[in-house]
Enzyme design. Structure first.
Site, PDB file in Angstrom:
ATOM      1  N   PRO A  11      50.711  11.868  41.347  1.00 20.07           N
ATOM      2  CA  PRO A  11      51.656  12.903  41.726  1.00 20.07           C
ATOM      3  C   PRO A  11      52.876  12.410  42.522  1.00 20.07           C
ATOM      4  CG  PRO A  11      49.610  13.090  42.981  1.00 20.07           C
ATOM      5  CD  PRO A  11      49.365  12.102  41.885  1.00 20.07           C
ATOM      6  N   ASN A  12      53.988  13.014  42.206  1.00 19.11           N
ATOM      7  CA  ASN A  12      55.286  12.796  42.878  1.00 19.11           C
ATOM      8  C   ASN A  12      55.958  11.476  42.478  1.00 19.11           C
ATOM      9  OD1 ASN A  12      55.204  15.239  44.494  1.00 19.11           O
ATOM     10  ND2 ASN A  12      53.542  14.251  45.605  1.00 19.11           N
ATOM     11  N   ARG A  19      63.054   9.778  45.621  1.00 19.77           N
ATOM     12  CA  ARG A  19      62.027  10.110  46.620  1.00 19.77           C
ATOM     13  C   ARG A  19      61.944   9.019  47.684  1.00 19.77           C
ATOM     14  NH1 ARG A  19      55.527   9.613  45.771  1.00 19.77           N
ATOM     15  NH2 ARG A  19      54.962  10.393  47.829  1.00 19.77           N
ATOM     16  N   TYR A  24      59.998   3.844  48.879  1.00 17.24           N
ATOM     17  CA  TYR A  24      59.522   3.604  47.513  1.00 17.24           C
ATOM     18  C   TYR A  24      60.530   2.867  46.625  1.00 17.24           C
ATOM     19  CZ  TYR A  24      55.901   6.859  48.994  1.00 17.24           C
ATOM     20  OH  TYR A  24      54.861   7.460  49.677  1.00 17.24           O
ATOM     21  N   ASN A  75      48.242   3.823  39.996  1.00 17.06           N
ATOM     22  CA  ASN A  75      48.792   4.233  41.287  1.00 17.06           C
ATOM     23  C   ASN A  75      48.389   5.694  41.479  1.00 17.06           C
ATOM     24  OD1 ASN A  75      50.154   4.991  43.558  1.00 17.06           O
ATOM     25  ND2 ASN A  75      52.093   4.011  42.991  1.00 17.06           N
ATOM     26  N   ALA A  78      49.080  10.237  46.206  1.00 17.18           N
ATOM     27  CA  ALA A  78      48.352  10.914  47.294  1.00 17.18           C
ATOM     28  C   ALA A  78      46.876  11.149  46.953  1.00 17.18           C
ATOM     29  CB  ALA A  78      49.034  12.230  47.646  1.00 17.18           C
ATOM     30  N   HIS A  81      43.965   9.213  48.693  1.00 18.28           N
ATOM     31  CA  HIS A  81      43.461   9.421  50.044  1.00 18.28           C
ATOM     32  C   HIS A  81      42.421  10.537  50.158  1.00 18.28           C
ATOM     33  CE1 HIS A  81      46.742   6.759  50.676  1.00 18.28           C
ATOM     34  NE2 HIS A  81      47.658   7.662  50.386  1.00 18.28           N
ATOM     35  N   ASP A  88      35.531   9.233  41.684  1.00 16.08           N
ATOM     36  CA  ASP A  88      34.339   9.185  40.833  1.00 16.08           C
ATOM     37  C   ASP A  88      34.693   8.779  39.402  1.00 16.08           C
ATOM     38  OD1 ASP A  88      32.664   9.890  42.904  1.00 16.08           O
ATOM     39  OD2 ASP A  88      32.363  11.970  42.253  1.00 16.08           O
ATOM     40  N   GLU A 102      44.079  -1.008  41.497  1.00 14.32           N
ATOM     41  CA  GLU A 102      44.750   0.044  42.279  1.00 14.32           C
ATOM     42  C   GLU A 102      46.064  -0.529  42.777  1.00 14.32           C
ATOM     43  OE1 GLU A 102      42.453   1.330  45.660  1.00 14.32           O
ATOM     44  OE2 GLU A 102      44.159   2.408  46.543  1.00 14.32           O
ATOM     45  N   HIS A 104      49.970   0.216  44.784  1.00 19.82           N
ATOM     46  CA  HIS A 104      50.854   1.067  45.573  1.00 19.82           C
ATOM     47  C   HIS A 104      52.182   0.351  45.751  1.00 19.82           C
ATOM     48  CE1 HIS A 104      47.558   3.745  46.568  1.00 19.82           C
ATOM     49  NE2 HIS A 104      46.828   2.662  46.746  1.00 19.82           N
ATOM     50  N   LEU A 105      53.247   1.118  45.685  1.00 19.39           N
ATOM     51  CA  LEU A 105      54.583   0.553  45.920  1.00 19.39           C
ATOM     52  C   LEU A 105      54.723   0.151  47.384  1.00 19.39           C
ATOM     53  CD1 LEU A 105      56.055   3.497  43.980  1.00 19.39           C
ATOM     54  CD2 LEU A 105      56.572   1.177  43.274  1.00 19.39           C
ATOM     55  N   SER A 106      54.329   1.083  48.245  1.00 25.14           N
ATOM     56  CA  SER A 106      54.372   0.809  49.689  1.00 25.14           C
ATOM     57  C   SER A 106      53.041   0.186  50.110  1.00 25.14           C
ATOM     58  CB  SER A 106      54.610   2.123  50.455  1.00 25.14           C
ATOM     59  OG  SER A 106      53.476   2.974  50.326  1.00 25.14           O
ATOM     60  N   ARG A 111      51.074   2.450  57.170  1.00 24.95           N
ATOM     61  CA  ARG A 111      51.739   3.748  57.329  1.00 24.95           C
ATOM     62  C   ARG A 111      50.849   4.731  58.097  1.00 24.95           C
ATOM     63  NH1 ARG A 111      53.891   5.535  51.716  1.00 24.95           N
ATOM     64  NH2 ARG A 111      54.963   7.046  53.058  1.00 24.95           N
ATOM     65  N   ARG A 115      46.835   7.716  55.284  1.00 26.36           N
ATOM     66  CA  ARG A 115      47.009   6.850  54.102  1.00 26.36           C
ATOM     67  C   ARG A 115      46.108   5.614  54.144  1.00 26.36           C
ATOM     68  NH1 ARG A 115      51.674   9.047  51.644  1.00 26.36           N
ATOM     69  NH2 ARG A 115      53.060   9.960  53.195  1.00 26.36           N
TER      70      ARG A 115
HETATM   71  C1  DQA Z   1      51.817   5.516  47.121  1.00 33.20           C
HETATM   72  C2  DQA Z   1      51.335   5.644  48.569  1.00 33.20           C
HETATM   73  C3  DQA Z   1      50.681   6.993  48.807  1.00 33.20           C
HETATM   74  O1  DQA Z   1      50.259   7.100  50.159  1.00 33.20           O
HETATM   75  C4  DQA Z   1      51.649   8.117  48.526  1.00 33.20           C
HETATM   76  O2  DQA Z   1      51.024   9.366  48.651  1.00 33.20           O
HETATM   77  C5  DQA Z   1      52.338   7.985  47.203  1.00 33.20           C
HETATM   78  C6  DQA Z   1      52.724   6.664  46.725  1.00 33.20           C
HETATM   79  C7  DQA Z   1      52.597   4.214  46.902  1.00 33.20           C
HETATM   80  O3  DQA Z   1      52.819   3.861  45.739  1.00 33.20           O
HETATM   81  O4  DQA Z   1      53.038   3.576  47.867  1.00 33.20           O
HETATM   82  O5  DQA Z   1      52.662   8.984  46.562  1.00 33.20           O
HETATM   83  O6  DQA Z   1      50.677   5.470  46.280  1.00 33.20           O
END
Ligand code: DQA
Length: 148
Positions: A11-12, A19, A24, A75, A78, A81, A88, A102, A104-106, A111, A115
């Protein structure tokens, strides 16, 4: 035929580019996915990229990968978390023999406290975080390694 890897973004992440670019980066998701497909091809992999804001759709894709025997770069955004359902589905995927990276960009560990927890990490083959769009490329590199 090159080995398929499913590259899933949660998501997002469709809003990448606009964003919180200081966190990011400025690349759009389309630009990240272009890089992913191009780099995958150079490694002899075939990357199929998908993004959703919908937990059920994401779980469906993880089940599809489990059935088909595809490795996955995920990725979970959110969902990382708090989504035990996504966690599962990841455990099922890896239990069926696929590998899961897995990404993550950040770097979530650096953070906010919420997270720091990942419900995916316990089943992931490995985790790559904090390298911007390169996190996705490093994950592909890991999956393409001959001894991995
Ligand atoms: C994220 C880190 C997550 O905490 C956050 O909710 C995201 C992006 C990342 O790619 O850094 O939406 O997964």
């Amino acid at each position: 035929m090159s080995r398929r890897v499913l590259v899933l973004s949660g998501p997002n992440l469709a809003a990448l580019g606009s964003r919180e670019p200081e966190i990011y980066g400025t690349l759009t998701l389309a630009q990240v996915e272009d890089r992913v497909r191009e780099y995958a091809e150079s490694l002899g992999l075939s990357a199929q990229c998908r993004q959703t804001d919908d937990e059920a759709e994401l779980i469906g894709w993880l089940h599809e990968a489990a059935r088909e025997g595809w490795d996955v770069v995920l990725n979970p955004a959110a969902f990382t978390h708090y989504s035990y359902a996504v966690g599962d589905a990841c455990a099922h995927l890896v239990g069926m023999g696929s590998r899961l990276v897995e990404v993550h960009l950040s770097n979530p560990a650096a953070r906010e406290t919420f997270r720091h927890a990942s419900v995916v990490a316990r089943s992931a083959t490995g985790t790559i975080a904090g390298f911007g769009a390169d996190s996705y490329l490093l994950a592909l590199r890991a999956l393409a390694a001959p001894d991995s």
